[in-house]
Scaffold this motif. Structure first.
Motif, PDB file in Angstrom:
ATOM      1  N   GLU A   1       1.173 -14.743  -3.223  1.00  0.00           N
ATOM      2  CA  GLU A   1       1.620 -13.349  -3.149  1.00  0.00           C
ATOM      3  C   GLU A   1       0.555 -12.324  -3.524  1.00  0.00           C
ATOM      4  OE1 GLU A   1       3.538 -15.065  -7.001  1.00  0.00           O
ATOM      5  OE2 GLU A   1       2.816 -15.773  -5.048  1.00  0.00           O
ATOM      6  N   ASN A   2      -0.465 -12.744  -4.264  1.00  0.00           N
ATOM      7  CA  ASN A   2      -1.509 -11.805  -4.690  1.00  0.00           C
ATOM      8  C   ASN A   2      -2.821 -11.959  -3.930  1.00  0.00           C
ATOM      9  OD1 ASN A   2       0.047 -10.473  -6.727  1.00  0.00           O
ATOM     10  ND2 ASN A   2      -0.215 -12.270  -8.032  1.00  0.00           N
ATOM     11  N   THR A   3      -2.802 -12.714  -2.847  1.00  0.00           N
ATOM     12  CA  THR A   3      -4.011 -12.853  -2.030  1.00  0.00           C
ATOM     13  C   THR A   3      -4.297 -11.550  -1.289  1.00  0.00           C
ATOM     14  OG1 THR A   3      -2.700 -13.722  -0.199  1.00  0.00           O
ATOM     15  CG2 THR A   3      -3.683 -15.337  -1.704  1.00  0.00           C
ATOM     16  N   ASP A   4      -5.554 -11.345  -0.948  1.00  0.00           N
ATOM     17  CA  ASP A   4      -5.941 -10.104  -0.271  1.00  0.00           C
ATOM     18  C   ASP A   4      -5.224  -9.933   1.063  1.00  0.00           C
ATOM     19  OD1 ASP A   4      -7.613  -9.446  -2.337  1.00  0.00           O
ATOM     20  OD2 ASP A   4      -9.451 -10.185  -1.371  1.00  0.00           O
ATOM     21  N   TYR A   5      -5.065 -11.039   1.810  1.00  0.00           N
ATOM     22  CA  TYR A   5      -4.470 -10.910   3.134  1.00  0.00           C
ATOM     23  C   TYR A   5      -2.975 -10.586   3.069  1.00  0.00           C
ATOM     24  CZ  TYR A   5      -3.268 -15.903   2.451  1.00  0.00           C
ATOM     25  OH  TYR A   5      -2.802 -17.096   1.965  1.00  0.00           O
ATOM     26  N   ILE A   6      -2.279 -11.111   2.061  1.00  0.00           N
ATOM     27  CA  ILE A   6      -0.860 -10.780   1.909  1.00  0.00           C
ATOM     28  C   ILE A   6      -0.701  -9.344   1.405  1.00  0.00           C
ATOM     29  CG2 ILE A   6       1.251 -11.306   0.629  1.00  0.00           C
ATOM     30  CD1 ILE A   6       0.621 -13.236   2.933  1.00  0.00           C
ATOM     31  N   LYS A   7      -1.590  -8.905   0.532  1.00  0.00           N
ATOM     32  CA  LYS A   7      -1.556  -7.505   0.086  1.00  0.00           C
ATOM     33  C   LYS A   7      -1.777  -6.558   1.267  1.00  0.00           C
ATOM     34  CE  LYS A   7      -3.035  -8.185  -4.719  1.00  0.00           C
ATOM     35  NZ  LYS A   7      -4.109  -7.939  -5.726  1.00  0.00           N
ATOM     36  N   ALA A   8      -2.682  -6.952   2.166  1.00  0.00           N
ATOM     37  CA  ALA A   8      -2.937  -6.143   3.359  1.00  0.00           C
ATOM     38  C   ALA A   8      -1.696  -6.106   4.258  1.00  0.00           C
ATOM     39  CB  ALA A   8      -4.133  -6.700   4.127  1.00  0.00           C
ATOM     40  N   LEU A   9      -1.035  -7.256   4.415  1.00  0.00           N
ATOM     41  CA  LEU A   9       0.196  -7.339   5.205  1.00  0.00           C
ATOM     42  C   LEU A   9       1.281  -6.451   4.600  1.00  0.00           C
ATOM     43  CD1 LEU A   9       2.057  -8.605   7.359  1.00  0.00           C
ATOM     44  CD2 LEU A   9       2.452 -10.501   5.756  1.00  0.00           C
ATOM     45  N   ASN A  10       1.470  -6.529   3.288  1.00  0.00           N
ATOM     46  CA  ASN A  10       2.481  -5.713   2.605  1.00  0.00           C
ATOM     47  C   ASN A  10       2.221  -4.222   2.797  1.00  0.00           C
ATOM     48  OD1 ASN A  10       3.613  -8.073   1.647  1.00  0.00           O
ATOM     49  ND2 ASN A  10       2.651  -7.940  -0.369  1.00  0.00           N
ATOM     50  N   GLU A  11       0.969  -3.844   2.643  1.00  0.00           N
ATOM     51  CA  GLU A  11       0.606  -2.438   2.772  1.00  0.00           C
ATOM     52  C   GLU A  11       0.867  -1.925   4.193  1.00  0.00           C
ATOM     53  OE1 GLU A  11      -3.388   0.393   2.381  1.00  0.00           O
ATOM     54  OE2 GLU A  11      -3.321  -1.554   1.349  1.00  0.00           O
ATOM     55  N   ALA A  12       0.541  -2.749   5.179  1.00  0.00           N
ATOM     56  CA  ALA A  12       0.726  -2.341   6.568  1.00  0.00           C
ATOM     57  C   ALA A  12       2.203  -2.238   6.929  1.00  0.00           C
ATOM     58  CB  ALA A  12       0.024  -3.317   7.503  1.00  0.00           C
ATOM     59  N   ILE A  13       3.001  -3.229   6.502  1.00  0.00           N
ATOM     60  CA  ILE A  13       4.413  -3.247   6.895  1.00  0.00           C
ATOM     61  C   ILE A  13       5.246  -2.232   6.121  1.00  0.00           C
ATOM     62  CG2 ILE A  13       5.385  -4.976   5.306  1.00  0.00           C
ATOM     63  CD1 ILE A  13       6.584  -6.333   7.847  1.00  0.00           C
ATOM     64  N   ASN A  14       4.701  -1.745   5.004  1.00  0.00           N
ATOM     65  CA  ASN A  14       5.372  -0.683   4.233  1.00  0.00           C
ATOM     66  C   ASN A  14       4.694   0.667   4.400  1.00  0.00           C
ATOM     67  OD1 ASN A  14       6.721  -2.295   1.183  1.00  0.00           O
ATOM     68  ND2 ASN A  14       7.416  -2.296   3.293  1.00  0.00           N
TER      69      ASN A  14
END
Length: 274
Positions: free
Chosen positions: A241-254
């Motif tokens: 959950e704290n990986t860079d790629y998941i953070k990027a996904l979260n930011e984009a989808i929100n």
């Protein structure tokens, strides 16, 4: 002479050991760099609206240096297993109560990252214009997975059609009062739109309703309240959950762009939850 030979041999062994260690360290560094340089995000989702939303997310992630690969599923089990086994980086199709129930039953280690949207569940019928027209002994189809069945039955409770014993998740066996003698038919969620000709009404998740060209705002006899706790979420395996790629996904989808997309695309039949 023997001493010189021993010295040379010892030096060779030390050099080999140092070189070996150096190579191992380099491999560790290379592996670490490879992980940090992950640029492809593989996500599983059900078709409507999840895949549609993710298609809108794609260019936002592309601008961040990530390629979003979307894998479509038509059930609620396979995408969770695929994330838990590492075949997918994330999935987007479920709400938190379903995830919690799934983890408990399947011993999976999946966690929510962010809320995305709410799909209000609705009551649909081919023969009725108002839910008050339900006759004695009418048949109503509902999803058969624990959380969505309980969620569907809650709608009938709010309409005064059923009462239940005090349980965490309602099922037909927990019915306390059934004044209209309603028959509750439990089916896999994707089947519900296809049985509308065979039942008096069906309570359908919005993603499957939309796939069947049913508009929740226009076609539903009753629709779930917007204060429902069943927002759809992004899910990953615990530890990612704290990986860079998941953070990027979260930011984009929100992002504001996706909030605008949801409002314009679905006209209130789906509501953003962030």
């Amino acid at each position: 002479m023997l001493k010189n030979i021993l010295k040379v041999s010892l030096a060779s062994v030390l050099a080999f050991a140092i070189t070996g260690c150096s190579e191992k360290e380099e491999k560790k560094v290379e592996t670490k760099v490879a992980v940090e340089k992950k640029t492809t995000i593989k996500i599983g989702a059900t078709p409507v609206p999840h895949v549609e939303i993710l298609e809108a997310v794609k260019p936002l992630l592309k601008a961040k240096g990530y390629d979003l690969q979307i894998v479509e599923f038509t059930d609620y089990v396979t995408p969770n297993i695929a994330v838990d086994e590492g075949e997918l980086d994330a999935n987007f199709f479920q709400h938190a109560p379903y995830l919690n129930e799934f983890n408990a039953n399947k011993n999976t280690q999946l966690v929510k990252t962010v809320n995305v949207h709410l799909e209000p569940m609705g009551v649909y019928s081919k023969t009725l214009k108002d839910i008050k027209e339900l006759k004695d002994g009418a048949t109503i189809a509902v999803p058969n997975d624990p959380t969505n069945e309980s969620r569907a039955l809650d709608i009938l409770v709010k309409q005064g059609l059923l009462t239940f014993n005090d349980v965490a998740l309602k099922t037909v066996v927990d019915i306390k009062d059934n004044p209209k003698n309603l028959k509750i038919k439990e089916l896999d969620a994707p089947q519900l739109p296809r049985v509308l000709d065979e039942v008096d009404a069906a309570i359908i998740n919005t993603n499957y309703a939309l796939s069947a060209d049913l508009n929740p705002l226009k076609d539903a006899l009753v629709i779930e309240s917007k204060d429902s706790p069943y927002a759809n979420i992004v899910v990953v395996k615990k530890g990612n959950e704290n990986t860079d790629y998941i953070k990027a996904l979260n930011e984009a989808i929100n992002s504001d762009e996706i909030k605008k997309f949801i409002k314009e695309k679905y006209n209130g039949s789906i509501v953003e939850a962030f």
